[in-house]
Design a protein around this motif. Structure first.
Motif, PDB file in Angstrom:
ATOM      1  N   GLU A 102     -12.957  -0.955  -3.656  1.00 21.38           N
ATOM      2  CA  GLU A 102     -13.740  -1.245  -4.858  1.00 21.38           C
ATOM      3  C   GLU A 102     -13.625  -2.726  -5.184  1.00 21.38           C
ATOM      4  O   GLU A 102     -12.522  -3.247  -5.365  1.00 21.38           O
ATOM      5  CB  GLU A 102     -13.233  -0.409  -6.039  1.00 21.38           C
ATOM      6  N   GLN A 103     -14.775  -3.409  -5.188  1.00 19.84           N
ATOM      7  CA  GLN A 103     -14.831  -4.842  -5.487  1.00 19.84           C
ATOM      8  C   GLN A 103     -13.843  -5.636  -4.633  1.00 19.84           C
ATOM      9  O   GLN A 103     -13.134  -6.518  -5.115  1.00 19.84           O
ATOM     10  CB  GLN A 103     -14.568  -5.085  -6.974  1.00 19.84           C
ATOM     11  N   GLY A 104     -13.813  -5.291  -3.345  1.00 18.97           N
ATOM     12  CA  GLY A 104     -12.972  -6.034  -2.413  1.00 18.97           C
ATOM     13  C   GLY A 104     -11.501  -5.682  -2.435  1.00 18.97           C
ATOM     14  O   GLY A 104     -10.689  -6.341  -1.766  1.00 18.97           O
ATOM     15  N   MET A 105     -11.133  -4.634  -3.181  1.00 20.07           N
ATOM     16  CA  MET A 105      -9.732  -4.203  -3.242  1.00 20.07           C
ATOM     17  C   MET A 105      -9.591  -2.836  -2.583  1.00 20.07           C
ATOM     18  O   MET A 105     -10.360  -1.916  -2.882  1.00 20.07           O
ATOM     19  CB  MET A 105      -9.269  -4.093  -4.698  1.00 20.07           C
ATOM     20  N   PHE A 106      -8.607  -2.714  -1.691  1.00 20.44           N
ATOM     21  CA  PHE A 106      -8.292  -1.407  -1.101  1.00 20.44           C
ATOM     22  C   PHE A 106      -7.302  -0.690  -2.013  1.00 20.44           C
ATOM     23  O   PHE A 106      -6.213  -1.198  -2.288  1.00 20.44           O
ATOM     24  CB  PHE A 106      -7.689  -1.558   0.295  1.00 20.44           C
ATOM     25  N   LYS A 107      -7.706   0.500  -2.488  1.00 15.78           N
ATOM     26  CA  LYS A 107      -6.873   1.279  -3.394  1.00 15.78           C
ATOM     27  C   LYS A 107      -6.445   2.569  -2.692  1.00 15.78           C
ATOM     28  O   LYS A 107      -7.268   3.449  -2.448  1.00 15.78           O
ATOM     29  CB  LYS A 107      -7.641   1.600  -4.679  1.00 15.78           C
ATOM     30  N   PRO A 108      -5.161   2.693  -2.343  1.00 16.12           N
ATOM     31  CA  PRO A 108      -4.703   3.856  -1.573  1.00 16.12           C
ATOM     32  C   PRO A 108      -4.768   5.155  -2.355  1.00 16.12           C
ATOM     33  O   PRO A 108      -4.513   5.193  -3.560  1.00 16.12           O
ATOM     34  CB  PRO A 108      -3.254   3.498  -1.248  1.00 16.12           C
ATOM     35  N   LYS A 109      -5.166   6.213  -1.644  1.00 15.85           N
ATOM     36  CA  LYS A 109      -5.182   7.565  -2.220  1.00 15.85           C
ATOM     37  C   LYS A 109      -4.187   8.474  -1.494  1.00 15.85           C
ATOM     38  O   LYS A 109      -3.578   9.347  -2.093  1.00 15.85           O
ATOM     39  CB  LYS A 109      -6.580   8.175  -2.118  1.00 15.85           C
ATOM     40  N   ARG A 110      -4.063   8.258  -0.192  1.00 14.35           N
ATOM     41  CA  ARG A 110      -3.154   9.082   0.609  1.00 14.35           C
ATOM     42  C   ARG A 110      -2.421   8.164   1.590  1.00 14.35           C
ATOM     43  O   ARG A 110      -3.040   7.510   2.436  1.00 14.35           O
ATOM     44  CB  ARG A 110      -3.930  10.150   1.361  1.00 14.35           C
ATOM     45  N   VAL A 111      -1.107   8.100   1.450  1.00 10.89           N
ATOM     46  CA  VAL A 111      -0.294   7.166   2.220  1.00 10.89           C
ATOM     47  C   VAL A 111       0.388   7.880   3.375  1.00 10.89           C
ATOM     48  O   VAL A 111       0.791   9.044   3.252  1.00 10.89           O
ATOM     49  CB  VAL A 111       0.749   6.500   1.298  1.00 10.89           C
ATOM     50  N   ILE A 143       0.836  -1.207   0.000  1.00 10.39           N
ATOM     51  CA  ILE A 143       0.000   0.000   0.000  1.00 10.39           C
ATOM     52  C   ILE A 143       0.863   1.246   0.000  1.00 10.39           C
ATOM     53  O   ILE A 143       0.583   2.213  -0.714  1.00 10.39           O
ATOM     54  CB  ILE A 143      -0.952  -0.015   1.213  1.00 10.39           C
ATOM     55  N   ARG A 144       1.906   1.244   0.815  1.00 10.10           N
ATOM     56  CA  ARG A 144       2.780   2.428   0.914  1.00 10.10           C
ATOM     57  C   ARG A 144       3.498   2.715  -0.399  1.00 10.10           C
ATOM     58  O   ARG A 144       3.983   3.830  -0.608  1.00 10.10           O
ATOM     59  CB  ARG A 144       3.770   2.259   2.069  1.00 10.10           C
ATOM     60  N   LEU A 145       3.570   1.708  -1.267  1.00 11.31           N
ATOM     61  CA  LEU A 145       4.166   1.906  -2.599  1.00 11.31           C
ATOM     62  C   LEU A 145       3.100   2.308  -3.616  1.00 11.31           C
ATOM     63  O   LEU A 145       3.382   2.441  -4.807  1.00 11.31           O
ATOM     64  CB  LEU A 145       4.875   0.626  -3.051  1.00 11.31           C
ATOM     65  N   GLY A 146       1.866   2.469  -3.125  1.00 13.70           N
ATOM     66  CA  GLY A 146       0.786   2.901  -3.999  1.00 13.70           C
ATOM     67  C   GLY A 146       0.015   1.776  -4.655  1.00 13.70           C
ATOM     68  O   GLY A 146      -0.805   2.024  -5.553  1.00 13.70           O
ATOM     69  N   ASN A 147       0.249   0.543  -4.220  1.00 13.59           N
ATOM     70  CA  ASN A 147      -0.396  -0.605  -4.854  1.00 13.59           C
ATOM     71  C   ASN A 147      -1.678  -1.009  -4.135  1.00 13.59           C
ATOM     72  O   ASN A 147      -1.755  -0.945  -2.905  1.00 13.59           O
ATOM     73  CB  ASN A 147       0.557  -1.802  -4.867  1.00 13.59           C
ATOM     74  N   PRO A 148      -2.692  -1.465  -4.874  1.00 14.07           N
ATOM     75  CA  PRO A 148      -3.916  -1.963  -4.240  1.00 14.07           C
ATOM     76  C   PRO A 148      -3.694  -3.342  -3.638  1.00 14.07           C
ATOM     77  O   PRO A 148      -2.810  -4.096  -4.084  1.00 14.07           O
ATOM     78  CB  PRO A 148      -4.910  -2.019  -5.409  1.00 14.07           C
ATOM     79  N   VAL A 149      -4.495  -3.678  -2.626  1.00 10.07           N
ATOM     80  CA  VAL A 149      -4.407  -5.012  -2.006  1.00 10.07           C
ATOM     81  C   VAL A 149      -5.816  -5.550  -1.794  1.00 10.07           C
ATOM     82  O   VAL A 149      -6.782  -4.789  -1.681  1.00 10.07           O
ATOM     83  CB  VAL A 149      -3.652  -4.976  -0.653  1.00 10.07           C
ATOM     84  N   ILE A 150      -5.928  -6.866  -1.713  1.00  7.88           N
ATOM     85  CA  ILE A 150      -7.215  -7.496  -1.439  1.00  7.88           C
ATOM     86  C   ILE A 150      -7.562  -7.297   0.024  1.00  7.88           C
ATOM     87  O   ILE A 150      -6.717  -7.468   0.904  1.00  7.88           O
ATOM     88  CB  ILE A 150      -7.169  -8.997  -1.775  1.00  7.88           C
ATOM     89  N   VAL A 151      -8.813  -6.906   0.282  1.00  9.16           N
ATOM     90  CA  VAL A 151      -9.287  -6.730   1.655  1.00  9.16           C
ATOM     91  C   VAL A 151      -9.761  -8.076   2.172  1.00  9.16           C
ATOM     92  O   VAL A 151     -10.633  -8.713   1.563  1.00  9.16           O
ATOM     93  CB  VAL A 151     -10.440  -5.702   1.717  1.00  9.16           C
ATOM     94  N   ARG A 152      -9.193  -8.528   3.271  1.00  9.72           N
ATOM     95  CA  ARG A 152      -9.535  -9.834   3.827  1.00  9.72           C
ATOM     96  C   ARG A 152     -10.251  -9.674   5.167  1.00  9.72           C
ATOM     97  O   ARG A 152     -10.133  -8.661   5.832  1.00  9.72           O
ATOM     98  CB  ARG A 152      -8.281 -10.686   3.994  1.00  9.72           C
ATOM     99  N   GLY A 153     -10.981 -10.705   5.538  1.00  7.27           N
ATOM    100  CA  GLY A 153     -11.697 -10.669   6.815  1.00  7.27           C
ATOM    101  C   GLY A 153     -13.194 -10.761   6.599  1.00  7.27           C
ATOM    102  O   GLY A 153     -13.735 -10.171   5.654  1.00  7.27           O
ATOM    103  N   ARG A 154     -13.867 -11.493   7.481  1.00  6.80           N
ATOM    104  CA  ARG A 154     -15.301 -11.738   7.322  1.00  6.80           C
ATOM    105  C   ARG A 154     -16.111 -10.450   7.327  1.00  6.80           C
ATOM    106  O   ARG A 154     -17.098 -10.314   6.601  1.00  6.80           O
ATOM    107  CB  ARG A 154     -15.775 -12.660   8.452  1.00  6.80           C
ATOM    108  N   ASP A 155     -15.714  -9.470   8.160  1.00  8.52           N
ATOM    109  CA  ASP A 155     -16.479  -8.231   8.296  1.00  8.52           C
ATOM    110  C   ASP A 155     -15.942  -7.086   7.437  1.00  8.52           C
ATOM    111  O   ASP A 155     -16.401  -5.949   7.560  1.00  8.52           O
ATOM    112  CB  ASP A 155     -16.508  -7.795   9.769  1.00  8.52           C
ATOM    113  N   ALA A 156     -14.979  -7.372   6.599  1.00  9.94           N
ATOM    114  CA  ALA A 156     -14.373  -6.318   5.780  1.00  9.94           C
ATOM    115  C   ALA A 156     -15.365  -5.824   4.733  1.00  9.94           C
ATOM    116  O   ALA A 156     -16.048  -6.625   4.092  1.00  9.94           O
ATOM    117  CB  ALA A 156     -13.119  -6.833   5.095  1.00  9.94           C
TER     118      ALA A 156
END
Length: 315
Positions: A303-312, A268-281
């Motif tokens: 968006e569609q289960g992916m966290f996309k960073p805007k401000r790190v 994320i700190r490099l600006g990359n999206p990651v999959i959001v994990r966890g039952r309540d996510a």
């Protein structure tokens, strides 16, 4: 080729919830806090007039990226309206412009109060930071110009009488962003046919902070003095003063929280999206914040289960 200068100060980050004293301007307060902490960067979340006291949240370092979220937070003020005089600044600073011998009864005041709750249209004071054609209204007003400031929509959730006497009334108010308490005193005075102005104003809360987070200039000066080096070669110890800093993430309690692993945090700190994990996510969110080991990593969208960073955040 010019060389960029080295940043001055420490990379300290977080919120300082200052109990600003009467007579100190918001910009002056920020400068004072920046010096006390030897901070690289500082800024405030919402101007508080010099004649007002109380809560002035000040962001240090990386926390300056979260200022808009605190600016949008609900605020609580306790203020005194003195009846019988209207002033150019709508508070004690300006000269008297209108007078009246009439004094309103508590019943008359209560009768007009519903007009000033909920979503209302309000005209800011002539002496305000509103920009008119690129210039601050207070600069134009000081030059003697009468500025045509358009009314705007503000929200007042609660307005209560705390104390009342013949010449003055103490109120408490919960209000949203952009509300001018000075305008409220002016408009109520006109409606009551007696005129009025603010003679005392104190901000007690700015969401998400409360009076429990308050710290005074005196407390901070004492903490800084405690860290003063004994010898010329010694270094300042900021341990004591840093204890007053509230974590940056406190400003983002209004957003969905997503816990990520250290590996995901690095991506994320490099600006990359990651999959959001966890039952309540959450699967979708216009804004959310990612944390790792309780530390803020980024603000972004889901968006569609992916966290996309805007401000790190780096700290």
């Amino acid at each position: 080729m010019s060389r960029r200068g080295k940043k001055k100060g420490r990379p300290v980050s977080g919120w300082l919830v200052l109990d600003k004293p009467v007579g100190m301007g918001s910009t002056e307060a920020v400068s004072k806090i920046k010096w006390l902490f030897n901070a690289e960067k500082a800024g405030h979340a919402g101007t508080l007039d010099p004649l007002a006291s109380g809560m002035l949240p000040i962001a240090l370092g990386e926390a300056t990226k979260t200022v808009p979220y605190v600016m949008d937070g609900a605020k609580v003020y306790r203020f005194t309206v003195s009846w019988g005089e209207e002033r150019s600044t709508d508070d004690l600073e300006g000269p008297v412009t209108k007078t009246s011998d009439k004094r309103p009864s508590e019943e008359e005041i209560r009768a007009v109060m519903p007009k000033y709750t909920g979503v209302i249209m309000q005209t800011p004071p002539q002496f305000s930071a509103i920009k008119i054609a690129g210039e601050r209204a207070y600069d134009l007003a000081r030059e003697g110009e009468t500025v045509d400031i358009p009314a705007r929509e503000v929200e007042i959730g609660r307005l209560e009488i705390i104390e009342n006497s013949a010449d003055r009334t103490v109120f408490e108010i919960d209000c949203g962003k952009g509300t001018y308490v000075r305008s409220l005193a002016r408009d109520m005075g006109r409606d009551l046919g007696c005129f009025g102005h603010i003679s005392e104003l104190r901000r007690t809360e700015v969401d998400p902070f409360t009076a429990e987070d308050f710290v005074t200039i005196a407390e901070l000066e004492a903490a800084r003095t405690a860290g003063q080096p004994e010898g010329e070669e010694g270094k300042w110890d900021f341990t004591a003063i840093d204890e007053f800093v509230v974590d940056t993430s406190a400003a983002l309690d209004c957003l969905p929280q997503v816990a990520v692993t250290d590996e995901a945090a690095s991506k994320i700190r490099l600006g990359n999206p990651v999959i959001v994990r966890g039952r309540d996510a959450p699967v979708e969110a216009e804004e959310a914040c990612a944390t790792a080991r309780g530390k803020l990593v980024a603000i972004g969208a889901i968006e569609q289960g992916m966290f996309k960073p805007k401000r790190v955040f780096t700290a």
